[in-house]
Write a protein that holds these residues in place. Structure first.
Motif, PDB file in Angstrom:
ATOM      1  N   LEU A   1       0.838  -1.124  -0.103  1.00  0.00           N
ATOM      2  CA  LEU A   1      -0.089  -0.004  -0.001  1.00  0.00           C
ATOM      3  C   LEU A   1       0.724   1.334  -0.208  1.00  0.00           C
ATOM      4  N   ASP A   2       1.954   1.059   0.428  1.00  0.00           N
ATOM      5  CA  ASP A   2       3.151   2.283   0.645  1.00  0.00           C
ATOM      6  C   ASP A   2       3.734   2.386  -0.952  1.00  0.00           C
ATOM      7  N   GLU A   3       2.849   2.919  -1.848  1.00  0.00           N
ATOM      8  CA  GLU A   3       3.400   2.702  -3.211  1.00  0.00           C
ATOM      9  C   GLU A   3       4.548   3.718  -3.642  1.00  0.00           C
ATOM     10  N   GLY A   4       4.763   4.674  -2.733  1.00  0.00           N
ATOM     11  CA  GLY A   4       5.923   5.387  -3.130  1.00  0.00           C
ATOM     12  C   GLY A   4       7.222   5.042  -2.176  1.00  0.00           C
ATOM     13  N   GLN A   5       6.944   4.136  -1.263  1.00  0.00           N
ATOM     14  CA  GLN A   5       7.870   3.361  -0.272  1.00  0.00           C
ATOM     15  C   GLN A   5       8.544   4.622   0.723  1.00  0.00           C
ATOM     16  N   ARG A   6       7.357   5.432   1.044  1.00  0.00           N
ATOM     17  CA  ARG A   6       7.603   6.714   1.904  1.00  0.00           C
ATOM     18  C   ARG A   6       8.074   5.976   3.313  1.00  0.00           C
TER      19      ARG A   6
ATOM     20  N   GLU B   1      10.919   1.435   6.641  1.00  0.00           N
ATOM     21  CA  GLU B   1      10.891  -0.054   6.934  1.00  0.00           C
ATOM     22  C   GLU B   1      10.608  -0.705   5.304  1.00  0.00           C
ATOM     23  N   HIS B   2      10.169   0.341   4.447  1.00  0.00           N
ATOM     24  CA  HIS B   2       9.672  -0.382   3.060  1.00  0.00           C
ATOM     25  C   HIS B   2      10.885  -0.027   2.103  1.00  0.00           C
ATOM     26  N   ARG B   3      12.179   0.446   2.740  1.00  0.00           N
ATOM     27  CA  ARG B   3      13.307   0.587   1.565  1.00  0.00           C
ATOM     28  C   ARG B   3      14.467   0.590   2.169  1.00  0.00           C
ATOM     29  N   VAL B   4      14.540  -0.613   3.053  1.00  0.00           N
ATOM     30  CA  VAL B   4      15.692  -1.143   3.695  1.00  0.00           C
ATOM     31  C   VAL B   4      16.677  -1.658   2.447  1.00  0.00           C
ATOM     32  N   ALA B   5      17.692  -1.346   2.563  1.00  0.00           N
ATOM     33  CA  ALA B   5      18.992  -2.067   1.600  1.00  0.00           C
ATOM     34  C   ALA B   5      18.824  -3.339   1.656  1.00  0.00           C
ATOM     35  N   PRO B   6      18.907  -3.782   0.312  1.00  0.00           N
ATOM     36  CA  PRO B   6      18.824  -5.298  -0.027  1.00  0.00           C
ATOM     37  C   PRO B   6      20.149  -6.165   0.584  1.00  0.00           C
ATOM     38  N   PRO B   7      19.739  -7.337   0.630  1.00  0.00           N
ATOM     39  CA  PRO B   7      20.850  -8.445   1.126  1.00  0.00           C
ATOM     40  C   PRO B   7      21.897  -8.527   0.026  1.00  0.00           C
ATOM     41  N   GLU B   8      21.642  -8.288  -1.598  1.00  0.00           N
ATOM     42  CA  GLU B   8      22.508  -8.448  -2.298  1.00  0.00           C
ATOM     43  C   GLU B   8      22.406  -7.343  -3.362  1.00  0.00           C
ATOM     44  N   PRO B   9      23.311  -6.786  -4.069  1.00  0.00           N
ATOM     45  CA  PRO B   9      23.509  -5.898  -4.858  1.00  0.00           C
ATOM     46  C   PRO B   9      22.311  -5.876  -6.127  1.00  0.00           C
ATOM     47  N   MET B  10      22.161  -7.124  -6.551  1.00  0.00           N
ATOM     48  CA  MET B  10      21.162  -7.384  -7.694  1.00  0.00           C
ATOM     49  C   MET B  10      19.702  -7.080  -7.134  1.00  0.00           C
TER      50      MET B  10
ATOM     51  N   PHE C   1      16.528  -5.246  -4.886  1.00  0.00           N
ATOM     52  CA  PHE C   1      15.989  -3.805  -4.758  1.00  0.00           C
ATOM     53  C   PHE C   1      15.783  -3.336  -3.220  1.00  0.00           C
ATOM     54  N   PRO C   2      15.767  -2.198  -2.934  1.00  0.00           N
ATOM     55  CA  PRO C   2      15.419  -1.586  -1.572  1.00  0.00           C
ATOM     56  C   PRO C   2      13.907  -1.958  -1.077  1.00  0.00           C
ATOM     57  N   GLY C   3      13.492  -2.636  -0.110  1.00  0.00           N
ATOM     58  CA  GLY C   3      12.314  -2.888   0.161  1.00  0.00           C
ATOM     59  C   GLY C   3      11.985  -3.099   1.621  1.00  0.00           C
ATOM     60  N   PRO C   4      11.122  -4.009   1.999  1.00  0.00           N
ATOM     61  CA  PRO C   4      10.590  -4.418   3.441  1.00  0.00           C
ATOM     62  C   PRO C   4      11.626  -5.480   3.645  1.00  0.00           C
ATOM     63  N   TRP C   5      12.895  -5.638   3.801  1.00  0.00           N
ATOM     64  CA  TRP C   5      13.591  -6.662   3.814  1.00  0.00           C
ATOM     65  C   TRP C   5      13.550  -7.173   5.230  1.00  0.00           C
ATOM     66  N   HIS C   6      13.377  -6.213   6.185  1.00  0.00           N
ATOM     67  CA  HIS C   6      13.567  -6.300   7.733  1.00  0.00           C
ATOM     68  C   HIS C   6      12.262  -7.180   8.199  1.00  0.00           C
ATOM     69  N   LEU C   7      10.949  -6.858   7.355  1.00  0.00           N
ATOM     70  CA  LEU C   7       9.825  -7.589   7.781  1.00  0.00           C
ATOM     71  C   LEU C   7       9.934  -9.084   7.217  1.00  0.00           C
TER      72      LEU C   7
ATOM     73  N   TYR D   1       6.306  -6.334  -7.799  1.00  0.00           N
ATOM     74  CA  TYR D   1       5.327  -6.113  -8.891  1.00  0.00           C
ATOM     75  C   TYR D   1       4.864  -4.668  -8.717  1.00  0.00           C
ATOM     76  N   GLY D   2       4.319  -4.277  -7.347  1.00  0.00           N
ATOM     77  CA  GLY D   2       4.059  -2.835  -7.210  1.00  0.00           C
ATOM     78  C   GLY D   2       4.764  -1.856  -7.490  1.00  0.00           C
ATOM     79  N   ARG D   3       6.284  -2.136  -7.390  1.00  0.00           N
ATOM     80  CA  ARG D   3       7.164  -0.986  -7.666  1.00  0.00           C
ATOM     81  C   ARG D   3       7.239  -0.702  -9.238  1.00  0.00           C
ATOM     82  N   ARG D   4       6.794  -1.787  -9.855  1.00  0.00           N
ATOM     83  CA  ARG D   4       6.894  -1.400 -11.411  1.00  0.00           C
ATOM     84  C   ARG D   4       5.527  -2.054 -11.979  1.00  0.00           C
ATOM     85  N   PRO D   5       4.426  -1.905 -11.820  1.00  0.00           N
ATOM     86  CA  PRO D   5       3.368  -2.263 -12.114  1.00  0.00           C
ATOM     87  C   PRO D   5       3.170  -2.471 -13.510  1.00  0.00           C
TER      88      PRO D   5
END
Length: 328
Positions: A132-137, A140-149, A151-157, A180-184
């Motif tokens: 629902l946080d479409e803009g990743q405001r 917790e929804h834009r945490v750095a990913p575990p690998e470079p390839m 995306f930033p997202g809710p990795w903590h969750l 999917y929601g990042r690039r609908p």
């Protein structure tokens, strides 16, 4: 024995859940409490609570249970499930109360987590709400990913759910929906990278080996789908390899009755599309008499039409059965 006309039921082969769903829809929650108390593992718990909440999201039966048993962790978790389902439905409908329902769902997840700290479901629910946080405001929804390839997202969750139930099926599917929601309407590169990363580290028997099949169906859907012949989208070397890998690393390790019906349908669909008819028939037989509308609906002129999807399913199953009986 010939296979009959397939039927849809959200509980599939879970006979105990089918009986409880009937009670819960009628406003009786005691059998639900008993079933959840007896549910033996987090994977089945996650699946059952999701199906139960979806079935009664339009009623107040879970609220009534919670009022009667305010200290019940099961009631709190199912109430959070219902709150999340309502928020997601409101979002899809563009309802003006979406933000209020979203806040209510987040609060319900926090309550459920505090009452049942070892439960992955509240974290799975928060993952579902992340879309629902479409803009990743939210941070917790834009945490750095575990690998470079990635995306930033809710990795903590995802990590919190994974810590409580490693490889939790719904948690990874919720993360995929977030992607999917990042690039609908855009390319599915991020989704492919995610499912390859998730399935590569999964042990034999994990449903995460099915994830690449879902992205292939999503790509087909975005390209228009429809009543096409079995084209290169399905019989390519990569598609065939993915279908056989899922068969060998998942289906051959788990009892079909304990699996997701949606996973079985995606696997049968992928094997049929790849012309692996004998293997596909094994999966068709394992899911009998049930089916799911997705992914078969994307092979029709009217996506969402359950009858049209069932017809494609029957035709695919018959093709596999006939090919398996043909002399080699």
């Amino acid at each position: 024995m010939p296979l009959g006309r397939p039927v849809y039921h959200p509980a599939g082969h879970d006979e105990a859940l089918r009986a409880v769903l009937q009670d819960l829809r009628a406003g009786r929650w005691v059998s639900t409490r008993n079933l959840l108390t007896e549910t033996p593992d987090w994977g089945l718990w996650t699946q059952r609570t999701q199906i139960l909440a979806a079935a009664v999201a339009g009623s107040d039966v879970v609220r009534a249970w919670r009022a009667e048993e305010p200290h019940s962790a099961s009631a709190a978790v199912l109430y959070a499930r219902v709150a999340v389902e309502r928020a997601l439905r409101a979002h899809r409908a563009g309802h003006r109360q979406t933000n209020d329902l979203w806040r209510e769902a987040v609060s319900a997840c926090g309550t459920a987590s505090s009452m049942s700290p070892e439960d992955p479901v509240p974290w799975v629910c928060l993952l579902a709400l992340a879309r629902l946080d479409e803009g990743q405001r939210w941070d917790e929804h834009r945490v750095a990913p575990p690998e470079p390839m990635l995306f930033p997202g809710p990795w903590h969750l995802l990590g919190e759910a994974d810590k409580r139930d490693p490889g939790n099926r719904e948690a990874y599917h919720r993360m995929l929906q977030f992607v999917y929601g990042r690039r609908p309407d855009g390319p599915l590169t991020e989704a492919y990278n995610f499912v390859q990363w998730a399935s590569a580290g999964a042990p034999a028997g994990s449903s995460l080996h099915l994830l690449p099949l879902y992205v292939r169906v999503e790509r087909y859907r975005r390209e228009g789908g429809g009543e096409r012949a079995l084209d290169l989208h399905w019989i390519s070397e990569d598609s065939t390899r993915g279908a056989l890998r899922a068969l060998q690393l998942w289906f051959d390790y788990v009892p079909p009755a304990a699996t997701s019906l949606l996973d079985l349908n995606h696997l049968a669909h992928a094997l049929w599309g790849a012309h692996q008819f004998q293997d596909a028939l094994r999966v068709f037989e394992a899911m009998d008499p049930f089916f799911t509308v997705v992914p078969w609906t994307y092979r029709t002129r009217s996506p969402g039409d359950a009858d049209a999807a069932a017809e494609v399913f029957v035709q695919a199953r018959a093709r596999c059965s006939n090919a398996s009986r043909a002399p080699g």
